[in-house]
Design an enzyme around this catalytic site. Structure first.
Site, short mmCIF file in Angstrom:
data_model
loop_
_atom_site.label_atom_id
_atom_site.label_comp_id
_atom_site.label_asym_id
_atom_site.label_seq_id
_atom_site.Cartn_x
_atom_site.Cartn_y
_atom_site.Cartn_z
N ASP A 24 -24.60 88.68 74.56
CA ASP A 24 -25.14 88.90 73.22
C ASP A 24 -24.78 90.30 72.72
O ASP A 24 -24.58 91.21 73.51
CB ASP A 24 -26.66 88.69 73.26
CG ASP A 24 -27.24 88.44 71.87
OD1 ASP A 24 -26.45 88.23 70.91
OD2 ASP A 24 -28.47 88.45 71.73
N GLY A 27 -21.94 91.42 67.50
CA GLY A 27 -22.12 91.82 66.11
C GLY A 27 -22.74 93.20 66.00
O GLY A 27 -22.28 94.05 65.21
N HIS A 41 -16.27 90.62 68.59
CA HIS A 41 -15.93 89.43 69.38
C HIS A 41 -14.67 89.68 70.22
O HIS A 41 -14.58 89.26 71.37
CB HIS A 41 -15.73 88.22 68.47
CG HIS A 41 -17.01 87.76 67.81
ND1 HIS A 41 -18.20 87.65 68.49
CD2 HIS A 41 -17.28 87.38 66.53
CE1 HIS A 41 -19.14 87.22 67.67
NE2 HIS A 41 -18.62 87.06 66.47
N ASN A 72 -24.52 77.84 67.38
CA ASN A 72 -23.46 78.69 66.81
C ASN A 72 -22.60 77.95 65.76
O ASN A 72 -21.93 78.60 64.96
CB ASN A 72 -22.54 79.25 67.90
CG ASN A 72 -23.17 80.36 68.71
OD1 ASN A 72 -22.81 80.59 69.87
ND2 ASN A 72 -24.13 81.08 68.14
N ARG A 75 -22.89 79.11 62.15
CA ARG A 75 -22.34 80.39 61.66
C ARG A 75 -21.29 80.14 60.57
O ARG A 75 -20.74 79.03 60.47
CB ARG A 75 -21.72 81.17 62.81
CG ARG A 75 -22.78 81.64 63.77
CD ARG A 75 -22.29 82.72 64.68
NE ARG A 75 -23.42 83.18 65.50
CZ ARG A 75 -23.40 84.24 66.26
NH1 ARG A 75 -22.35 85.00 66.31
NH2 ARG A 75 -24.47 84.58 66.95
N ARG A 192 -28.87 89.03 80.51
CA ARG A 192 -28.77 88.92 79.04
C ARG A 192 -28.53 90.31 78.50
O ARG A 192 -29.30 91.24 78.79
CB ARG A 192 -30.04 88.32 78.43
CG ARG A 192 -29.89 88.22 76.91
CD ARG A 192 -30.83 87.30 76.21
NE ARG A 192 -30.39 87.17 74.83
CZ ARG A 192 -30.58 86.14 74.06
NH1 ARG A 192 -31.25 85.10 74.49
NH2 ARG A 192 -30.12 86.12 72.82
N GLU A 211 -33.65 85.04 88.93
CA GLU A 211 -34.05 86.40 88.58
C GLU A 211 -33.39 86.77 87.25
O GLU A 211 -32.20 86.47 87.04
CB GLU A 211 -33.59 87.40 89.67
CG GLU A 211 -34.22 87.16 91.01
CD GLU A 211 -35.73 87.46 91.00
OE1 GLU A 211 -36.16 88.39 90.30
OE2 GLU A 211 -36.46 86.73 91.70
#
Ligand code: FPP
Length: 250
Positions: A24, A27, A41, A72, A75, A192, A211
């Site tokens: 993530d 942008g 990207h 997505n 978009r 993440r 985890e």
């Protein structure tokens, strides 16, 4: 939450066998660098290359990347087009690297929604790497975990009709055989980037005991040393899978 100052280390004895990543912040990275989203990207695709190479080098057995979600598709058209182009480019350019590193390449998701020219390149890379013996690199493309579970439940319902005995004999863990990739190991570590603290319809069944490592780093800046930090953090954790560790006294 991650300690961003964890020393740069990759402890072999506690290396996760299976890592999943929600990539993530492309942008936000672009915004912070006053660049168009497309540059975010593109840099993100470079991180995919770097992290894949490093995971294979360290001896990780499976790396699963959330590259494009079912959501997505909402978009703007030009952004979807760019993401598909980057994907196609990756599938073509990385073939040699995938073969050199003995990587098995797979994708899971609603792959029939991919543009035909992307799907063709995917098939070529998948087939070429199918007999390799090293790390599995799995891209989740047009992927949604609720869809995956729903489709699995439908497959089970079909089995119940066709073979009631086999259906009755199923154990809870057999559910994985109805998921997109029945051979997928449950991830040991979920990373993440960009500090959103949610799961976003990713591997809901598979991450029951995983985890979780959340970092503020945006995906385009997540490279080898950030991966090492995540691995060091993982190595410091005590995994109990709902039980107790041996030395604990009741
Ligand atoms: C999130 O950034 C990232 C994605 C939409 C998916 C990841 C895509 C790539 C890394 C590009 C190429 C992929 C491959 C496999 C070559 P975002 O746009 O949601 O970031 P934001 O939340 O900051 O806007």
């Amino acid at each position: 939450m991650a300690n961003e100052d964890t020393p740069d280390a990759s402890p072999a004895e506690k290396l996760p066998e299976s890592i999943a990543i929600i990539m993530d912040g492309n942008g936000r990275w672009a915004q912070e660098h006053e660049k168009p989203r497309s540059e975010g990207h593109r840099e993100g695709a470079e991180s995919v290359r770097a992290i894949t190479r490093e995971c294979a080098r360290l001896g990780v057995k499976e790396l699963t990347l959330y590259a494009f979600s079912t959501e997505n598709w909402r978009r703007p058209e030009p952004e979807i087009f760019l993401l598909m182009e980057l994907l196609k480019e990756f599938l073509i350019k990385e073939r040699a690297e995938i073969m050199d590193n003995d990587i098995v390449f797979r994708a899971v998701g609603q792959l029939d929604r991919l543009p035909p020219e992307v799907y063709q390149e995917y098939e070529a890379t998948r087939d070429m790497s199918a007999r390799n013996k090293g790390m599995i690199l799995r891209l989740c493309l047009s992927y949604g975990s609720r869809q995956e579970i729903f489709e699995a439940a439908k497959k089970m319902a079909t089995l119940a009709q066709k073979d009631p005995e086999a259906f009755e004999a199923l154990e809870p863990d057999d559910f994985r055989s109805f998921l997109y990739d029945p051979e997928m190991r449950d991830p040991d570590l979920l990373i993440r980037t960009s500090y959103e603290r949610r799961i976003s319809n990713f591997l809901l069944w598979q991450i029951s005991y995983t985890e979780i490592f959340i970092t503020k780093t945006h995906w385009p800046d997540f490279r080898e040393s950030q991966l090492h930090n995540a691995l060091a953090d993982y190595a410091s954790r005590e995994r109990r899978f709902g039980g107790l560790i041996d030395e604990e006294v009741v």
